[in-house]
Design a protein around this motif. Structure first.
Motif, PDB file in Angstrom:
ATOM      1  N   SER A 128       0.823  -1.208   0.000  1.00 42.30           N
ATOM      2  CA  SER A 128       0.000   0.000   0.000  1.00 42.30           C
ATOM      3  C   SER A 128       0.864   1.269   0.000  1.00 42.30           C
ATOM      4  N   ASN A 129       2.116   1.113  -0.424  1.00 37.77           N
ATOM      5  CA  ASN A 129       3.067   2.234  -0.565  1.00 37.77           C
ATOM      6  C   ASN A 129       3.498   2.861   0.750  1.00 37.77           C
ATOM      7  N   GLY A 130       3.427   2.113   1.829  1.00 45.20           N
ATOM      8  CA  GLY A 130       3.899   2.601   3.123  1.00 45.20           C
ATOM      9  C   GLY A 130       5.345   2.219   3.355  1.00 45.20           C
ATOM     10  N   ASP A 131       5.971   2.893   4.306  1.00 43.78           N
ATOM     11  CA  ASP A 131       7.341   2.603   4.721  1.00 43.78           C
ATOM     12  C   ASP A 131       7.323   2.114   6.165  1.00 43.78           C
ATOM     13  N   VAL A 132       7.958   0.996   6.429  1.00 41.57           N
ATOM     14  CA  VAL A 132       8.067   0.495   7.800  1.00 41.57           C
ATOM     15  C   VAL A 132       9.228   1.233   8.461  1.00 41.57           C
ATOM     16  N   LEU A 133       8.929   1.919   9.553  1.00 39.05           N
ATOM     17  CA  LEU A 133       9.955   2.687  10.252  1.00 39.05           C
ATOM     18  C   LEU A 133      10.629   1.902  11.359  1.00 39.05           C
ATOM     19  N   LYS A 134       9.834   1.120  12.099  1.00 37.44           N
ATOM     20  CA  LYS A 134      10.379   0.508  13.293  1.00 37.44           C
ATOM     21  C   LYS A 134       9.549  -0.685  13.746  1.00 37.44           C
ATOM     22  N   PHE A 135      10.252  -1.650  14.313  1.00 38.18           N
ATOM     23  CA  PHE A 135       9.619  -2.758  15.023  1.00 38.18           C
ATOM     24  C   PHE A 135       9.935  -2.577  16.502  1.00 38.18           C
ATOM     25  N   ALA A 136       8.969  -2.840  17.346  1.00 32.87           N
ATOM     26  CA  ALA A 136       9.183  -2.805  18.792  1.00 32.87           C
ATOM     27  C   ALA A 136       8.490  -4.030  19.371  1.00 32.87           C
ATOM     28  N   GLY A 137       9.217  -5.125  19.448  1.00 31.14           N
ATOM     29  CA  GLY A 137       8.628  -6.378  19.916  1.00 31.14           C
ATOM     30  C   GLY A 137       7.573  -6.858  18.941  1.00 31.14           C
ATOM     31  N   ASP A 138       6.317  -6.795  19.356  1.00 25.38           N
ATOM     32  CA  ASP A 138       5.213  -7.254  18.505  1.00 25.38           C
ATOM     33  C   ASP A 138       4.453  -6.074  17.894  1.00 25.38           C
ATOM     34  N   ALA A 139       5.093  -4.914  17.815  1.00 23.01           N
ATOM     35  CA  ALA A 139       4.458  -3.724  17.252  1.00 23.01           C
ATOM     36  C   ALA A 139       5.245  -3.230  16.037  1.00 23.01           C
ATOM     37  N   VAL A 140       4.530  -2.527  15.156  1.00 22.38           N
ATOM     38  CA  VAL A 140       5.125  -1.987  13.938  1.00 22.38           C
ATOM     39  C   VAL A 140       4.703  -0.529  13.804  1.00 22.38           C
ATOM     40  N   LEU A 141       5.662   0.329  13.435  1.00 19.92           N
ATOM     41  CA  LEU A 141       5.363   1.719  13.123  1.00 19.92           C
ATOM     42  C   LEU A 141       5.658   1.929  11.640  1.00 19.92           C
ATOM     43  N   ALA A 142       4.651   2.428  10.912  1.00 18.93           N
ATOM     44  CA  ALA A 142       4.793   2.664   9.480  1.00 18.93           C
ATOM     45  C   ALA A 142       4.352   4.086   9.158  1.00 18.93           C
ATOM     46  N   MET A 143       4.801   4.575   7.988  1.00 21.36           N
ATOM     47  CA  MET A 143       4.390   5.924   7.592  1.00 21.36           C
ATOM     48  C   MET A 143       4.206   6.033   6.088  1.00 21.36           C
ATOM     49  N   TRP A 144       3.373   6.993   5.728  1.00 19.41           N
ATOM     50  CA  TRP A 144       3.109   7.354   4.338  1.00 19.41           C
ATOM     51  C   TRP A 144       3.406   8.851   4.228  1.00 19.41           C
ATOM     52  N   PRO A 145       4.592   9.237   3.727  1.00 17.46           N
ATOM     53  CA  PRO A 145       4.914  10.660   3.609  1.00 17.46           C
ATOM     54  C   PRO A 145       3.935  11.360   2.660  1.00 17.46           C
ATOM     55  N   CYS A 146       3.679  12.642   2.929  1.00 17.95           N
ATOM     56  CA  CYS A 146       2.768  13.396   2.072  1.00 17.95           C
ATOM     57  C   CYS A 146       3.003  14.891   2.256  1.00 17.95           C
ATOM     58  N   ASN A 147       2.485  15.669   1.345  1.00 17.91           N
ATOM     59  CA  ASN A 147       2.462  17.118   1.490  1.00 17.91           C
ATOM     60  C   ASN A 147       1.237  17.488   2.302  1.00 17.91           C
ATOM     61  N   VAL A 148       1.240  18.675   2.876  1.00 23.02           N
ATOM     62  CA  VAL A 148       0.088  19.138   3.651  1.00 23.02           C
ATOM     63  C   VAL A 148      -1.166  19.113   2.789  1.00 23.02           C
ATOM     64  N   SER A 149      -1.031  19.508   1.529  1.00 23.96           N
ATOM     65  CA  SER A 149      -2.195  19.601   0.642  1.00 23.96           C
ATOM     66  C   SER A 149      -2.829  18.246   0.340  1.00 23.96           C
ATOM     67  N   GLU A 150      -2.075  17.168   0.467  1.00 24.76           N
ATOM     68  CA  GLU A 150      -2.617  15.846   0.165  1.00 24.76           C
ATOM     69  C   GLU A 150      -2.831  14.993   1.414  1.00 24.76           C
ATOM     70  N   ALA A 151      -2.703  15.590   2.589  1.00 22.70           N
ATOM     71  CA  ALA A 151      -2.800  14.833   3.845  1.00 22.70           C
ATOM     72  C   ALA A 151      -4.155  14.148   4.009  1.00 22.70           C
ATOM     73  N   CYS A 152      -5.235  14.826   3.671  1.00 21.91           N
ATOM     74  CA  CYS A 152      -6.571  14.216   3.815  1.00 21.91           C
ATOM     75  C   CYS A 152      -6.732  13.013   2.897  1.00 21.91           C
ATOM     76  N   GLU A 153      -6.264  13.139   1.674  1.00 21.39           N
ATOM     77  CA  GLU A 153      -6.361  12.032   0.718  1.00 21.39           C
ATOM     78  C   GLU A 153      -5.524  10.836   1.183  1.00 21.39           C
ATOM     79  N   VAL A 154      -4.311  11.108   1.654  1.00 22.03           N
ATOM     80  CA  VAL A 154      -3.447  10.020   2.141  1.00 22.03           C
ATOM     81  C   VAL A 154      -4.035   9.409   3.406  1.00 22.03           C
ATOM     82  N   LEU A 155      -4.608  10.226   4.269  1.00 27.36           N
ATOM     83  CA  LEU A 155      -5.254   9.711   5.479  1.00 27.36           C
ATOM     84  C   LEU A 155      -6.384   8.750   5.126  1.00 27.36           C
TER      85      LEU A 155
END
Length: 121
Positions: A55-82
């Motif tokens: 889904s075009n996300g980037d995995v930033l970090k694993f913490a045990g059984d948790a995952v932090l991911a992100m989808w970079p965006c511009n302010v103007s496209e934040a609602c669409e990416v959300l």
């Protein structure tokens, strides 16, 4: 220091602690128990990570059984990416919740989403 915007997804695997206690408390199982636990976690997290990457996300970090991911965006496209990340999260839960880890254990996936500015050094 630079700043950008992104949509973040935090994924927590529920049921892992009980599974860990089950496989690691049996001294007679020894290394086999730890290997089995590692295999289950790798298989499950692998499915979650694959879903994020597809889904075009980037995995930033694993913490045990948790995952932090992100989808970079511009302010103007934040609602669409959300909206995209929210749909991704719902699909992730549909496909990967209630994972049968073994005969007795079920893993659940819980998701939190946030959007905003972040800083990098």
């Amino acid at each position: 220091i630079s700043s950008s915007h992104a949509v973040f997804m935090f994924i927590d695997v529920s049921g892992f602690t009980a599974l860990c206690e089950k496989y690691c408390s049996d001294i007679s199982a020894g290394k086999r128990g730890i290997d089995a636990l590692t295999s289950i976690l790798n298989q499950y997290l692998g499915k979650l990570v694959q879903h994020i990457i597809e889904s075009n996300g980037d995995v930033l970090k694993f913490a045990g059984d948790a995952v932090l991911a992100m989808w970079p965006c511009n302010v103007s496209e934040a609602c669409e990416v959300l909206m995209w990340v929210t749909k991704t999260a719902l699909l992730l839960q549909t496909k990967h919740d209630n994972f049968q880890a073994d005969e007795e254990s079920i893993l659940r996936v819980k998701v939190a989403i946030s959007v905003g500015e972040y800083s990098t050094h």
